[in-house]
Scaffold this motif. Structure first.
Motif, PDB file in Angstrom:
ATOM      1  N   ARG A   1       0.878  -1.186   0.159  1.00  0.00           N
ATOM      2  CA  ARG A   1      -0.008   0.027  -0.002  1.00  0.00           C
ATOM      3  C   ARG A   1       0.873   1.249   0.003  1.00  0.00           C
ATOM      4  N   VAL A   2       0.368   2.389  -0.665  1.00  0.00           N
ATOM      5  CA  VAL A   2       0.868   3.587  -0.684  1.00  0.00           C
ATOM      6  C   VAL A   2       1.388   3.910   0.966  1.00  0.00           C
ATOM      7  N   GLY A   3       0.572   3.531   1.853  1.00  0.00           N
ATOM      8  CA  GLY A   3       0.795   4.030   3.464  1.00  0.00           C
ATOM      9  C   GLY A   3       2.102   3.171   3.785  1.00  0.00           C
ATOM     10  N   ASP A   4       2.447   2.027   3.211  1.00  0.00           N
ATOM     11  CA  ASP A   4       3.620   1.341   3.437  1.00  0.00           C
ATOM     12  C   ASP A   4       4.926   2.079   3.206  1.00  0.00           C
ATOM     13  N   VAL A   5       4.620   3.245   2.026  1.00  0.00           N
ATOM     14  CA  VAL A   5       5.771   3.703   1.504  1.00  0.00           C
ATOM     15  C   VAL A   5       6.104   5.019   2.027  1.00  0.00           C
ATOM     16  N   LEU A   6       4.925   5.765   2.122  1.00  0.00           N
ATOM     17  CA  LEU A   6       5.022   7.147   2.725  1.00  0.00           C
ATOM     18  C   LEU A   6       5.552   7.349   3.846  1.00  0.00           C
ATOM     19  N   GLY A   7       6.674   8.059   4.238  1.00  0.00           N
ATOM     20  CA  GLY A   7       7.343   8.456   5.392  1.00  0.00           C
ATOM     21  C   GLY A   7       8.327   7.586   5.622  1.00  0.00           C
ATOM     22  N   ILE A   8       8.621   6.434   4.787  1.00  0.00           N
ATOM     23  CA  ILE A   8       9.953   5.680   5.168  1.00  0.00           C
ATOM     24  C   ILE A   8      11.299   6.248   4.955  1.00  0.00           C
ATOM     25  N   PRO A   9      12.277   5.989   5.968  1.00  0.00           N
ATOM     26  CA  PRO A   9      13.610   6.759   5.601  1.00  0.00           C
ATOM     27  C   PRO A   9      14.217   6.381   4.088  1.00  0.00           C
ATOM     28  N   VAL A  10      14.865   7.490   3.856  1.00  0.00           N
ATOM     29  CA  VAL A  10      15.762   7.612   2.515  1.00  0.00           C
ATOM     30  C   VAL A  10      17.382   7.526   2.901  1.00  0.00           C
ATOM     31  N   ARG A  11      17.800   6.524   2.545  1.00  0.00           N
ATOM     32  CA  ARG A  11      19.465   6.571   2.788  1.00  0.00           C
ATOM     33  C   ARG A  11      20.173   7.092   1.513  1.00  0.00           C
ATOM     34  N   CYS A  12      20.897   8.211   1.818  1.00  0.00           N
ATOM     35  CA  CYS A  12      21.283   8.782   0.562  1.00  0.00           C
ATOM     36  C   CYS A  12      22.539   9.539   0.939  1.00  0.00           C
ATOM     37  N   ALA A  13      23.742   9.546   0.623  1.00  0.00           N
ATOM     38  CA  ALA A  13      24.763  10.546   0.926  1.00  0.00           C
ATOM     39  C   ALA A  13      24.711  11.843   0.464  1.00  0.00           C
ATOM     40  N   GLU A  14      23.881  11.872  -0.560  1.00  0.00           N
ATOM     41  CA  GLU A  14      23.669  13.274  -1.052  1.00  0.00           C
ATOM     42  C   GLU A  14      22.523  13.967  -0.813  1.00  0.00           C
ATOM     43  N   LEU A  15      21.591  13.485   0.260  1.00  0.00           N
ATOM     44  CA  LEU A  15      20.576  14.043   0.754  1.00  0.00           C
ATOM     45  C   LEU A  15      20.682  14.496   2.184  1.00  0.00           C
ATOM     46  N   PRO A  16      19.491  15.422   2.638  1.00  0.00           N
ATOM     47  CA  PRO A  16      19.946  15.644   4.233  1.00  0.00           C
ATOM     48  C   PRO A  16      19.423  14.482   5.011  1.00  0.00           C
ATOM     49  N   ARG A  17      19.994  14.410   6.027  1.00  0.00           N
ATOM     50  CA  ARG A  17      19.515  13.472   7.204  1.00  0.00           C
ATOM     51  C   ARG A  17      18.054  13.484   7.598  1.00  0.00           C
ATOM     52  N   ARG A  18      17.380  12.475   7.823  1.00  0.00           N
ATOM     53  CA  ARG A  18      16.083  12.461   8.061  1.00  0.00           C
ATOM     54  C   ARG A  18      15.435  12.628   6.771  1.00  0.00           C
ATOM     55  N   SER A  19      15.920  12.353   5.677  1.00  0.00           N
ATOM     56  CA  SER A  19      15.126  12.391   4.526  1.00  0.00           C
ATOM     57  C   SER A  19      14.112  11.309   4.466  1.00  0.00           C
ATOM     58  N   LYS A  20      12.953  11.441   3.864  1.00  0.00           N
ATOM     59  CA  LYS A  20      12.067  10.450   3.629  1.00  0.00           C
ATOM     60  C   LYS A  20      11.231  10.437   2.405  1.00  0.00           C
ATOM     61  N   VAL A  21      10.360   9.604   2.229  1.00  0.00           N
ATOM     62  CA  VAL A  21       9.448   9.321   0.930  1.00  0.00           C
ATOM     63  C   VAL A  21       8.233  10.286   1.346  1.00  0.00           C
ATOM     64  N   LEU A  22       7.895  11.478   0.347  1.00  0.00           N
ATOM     65  CA  LEU A  22       7.188  12.341   0.551  1.00  0.00           C
ATOM     66  C   LEU A  22       5.912  12.164  -0.191  1.00  0.00           C
ATOM     67  N   ASP A  23       6.125  11.609  -1.265  1.00  0.00           N
ATOM     68  CA  ASP A  23       5.252  11.160  -2.297  1.00  0.00           C
ATOM     69  C   ASP A  23       5.577  10.305  -3.436  1.00  0.00           C
ATOM     70  N   LEU A  24       4.651   9.652  -4.154  1.00  0.00           N
ATOM     71  CA  LEU A  24       5.023   8.854  -5.311  1.00  0.00           C
ATOM     72  C   LEU A  24       4.483   9.548  -6.697  1.00  0.00           C
ATOM     73  N   CYS A  25       5.166   9.625  -7.658  1.00  0.00           N
ATOM     74  CA  CYS A  25       4.752  10.088  -8.771  1.00  0.00           C
ATOM     75  C   CYS A  25       4.445   8.791  -9.845  1.00  0.00           C
ATOM     76  N   VAL A  26       3.322   9.116 -10.616  1.00  0.00           N
ATOM     77  CA  VAL A  26       2.771   8.065 -11.259  1.00  0.00           C
ATOM     78  C   VAL A  26       2.279   8.688 -12.663  1.00  0.00           C
ATOM     79  N   VAL A  27       2.609   8.069 -13.791  1.00  0.00           N
ATOM     80  CA  VAL A  27       1.955   8.226 -15.059  1.00  0.00           C
ATOM     81  C   VAL A  27       0.902   7.267 -15.564  1.00  0.00           C
ATOM     82  N   GLY A  28       0.119   7.805 -16.198  1.00  0.00           N
ATOM     83  CA  GLY A  28      -1.086   7.038 -16.701  1.00  0.00           C
ATOM     84  C   GLY A  28      -2.089   7.548 -17.668  1.00  0.00           C
ATOM     85  N   VAL A  29      -2.873   6.709 -17.971  1.00  0.00           N
ATOM     86  CA  VAL A  29      -4.112   7.245 -18.867  1.00  0.00           C
ATOM     87  C   VAL A  29      -5.178   6.880 -18.142  1.00  0.00           C
ATOM     88  N   PRO A  30      -5.777   8.056 -17.744  1.00  0.00           N
ATOM     89  CA  PRO A  30      -7.281   7.787 -17.014  1.00  0.00           C
ATOM     90  C   PRO A  30      -8.274   6.919 -17.867  1.00  0.00           C
TER      91      PRO A  30
END
Length: 227
Positions: free
Chosen positions: A118-147
């Motif tokens: 679920r999207v709720g499982d992904v939003l807010g989980i920590p992001v480990r990346c040396a080039e991002l500020p500490r305490r970075s996390k997933v804020l949203d998911l970008c989707v493409v598609g045809v309605p």
């Protein structure tokens, strides 16, 4: 939205009103089901409705109460489902191509499918990346598609993550020039999220929901928010 639009799951789907044919109000989107395909792509496959979808997204006492009562609730711990193939348009609300005043409840086998999350499982989980500020996390998911074509010839697909400090939902759409709003508020929100980045899913990006983190390799493209 027009064909092949790019939209953000949290901004454009979560908590939006679901409207059936003939303007019949159906429910609100409490979470979104994601399915990982055999080729590794992550696609949204259904809108989830009801407390069993909403409460796990919440922190604190309500979420703990939900987890404690799941075993005693039998199938009541399973949300109602509107498959994304029924979605005709995503705008200020989510329009279905059928009336669907009564949504079916998710089957147990579907809920326990390891390829579904679920999207709720992904939003807010920590992001480990040396080039991002500490305490970075997933804020949203970008989707493409045809309605109107989700799950058919051209399924919707998660193509990128919005990551950075802050909390999910705090962008309020002001990362996009297409989202109207007071210019002063937009400027403040963009300044507060000036360290947020868009990272395309692909090589160098590992979304590990089981471990509760996203790992981004050094050198992976981190694009500023569109503004």
């Amino acid at each position: 939205m027009t064909a092949r639009d790019r939209y953000d799951v949290s901004l454009h789907l979560l908590d939006r009103q679901i409207v059936g044919a003939a303007d019949r109000l159906v429910a609100k989107v409490d979470d979104v089901e994601l399915t990982r395909l055999s080729d590794g792509r992550l696609v949204p496959t259904a809108l989830l409705v009801g407390l069993p979808a909403l409460l796990p997204r919440l922190s604190g006492l309500l979420a703990r109460m939900h987890r404690l009562t799941r075993a005693a609730a039998a199938d009541r711990d399973l949300p109602l489902v509107a498959d994304l193939g029924l979605v005709d348009e995503v705008g200020s609300d989510v329009r279905l191509n059928v009336a669907h005043a009564r949504l079916p409840r998710m089957e147990r086998a579907r809920a326990e499918d390891p390829h579904r999350l679920r999207v709720g499982d992904v939003l807010g989980i920590p992001v480990r990346c040396a080039e991002l500020p500490r305490r970075s996390k997933v804020l949203d998911l970008c989707v493409v598609g045809v309605p109107g074509h989700a799950g058919r010839d051209d399924p919707h697909e998660v193509v990128a993550l919005i990551v950075g400090p802050g909390r999910p939902g705090a962008l309020l759409g002001y990362d996009r020039r297409s989202e109207p709003g007071p210019a002063v508020v937009a400027g403040i929100v963009r300044w507060l999220h000036r360290h947020a980045r868009v990272v395309d899913l692909g090589p160098g990006v590992v979304l590990d929901v089981d471990a509760g983190e996203v790992r981004i390799e050094r050198g992976t493209s981190l694009l500023p928010l569109r503004g």
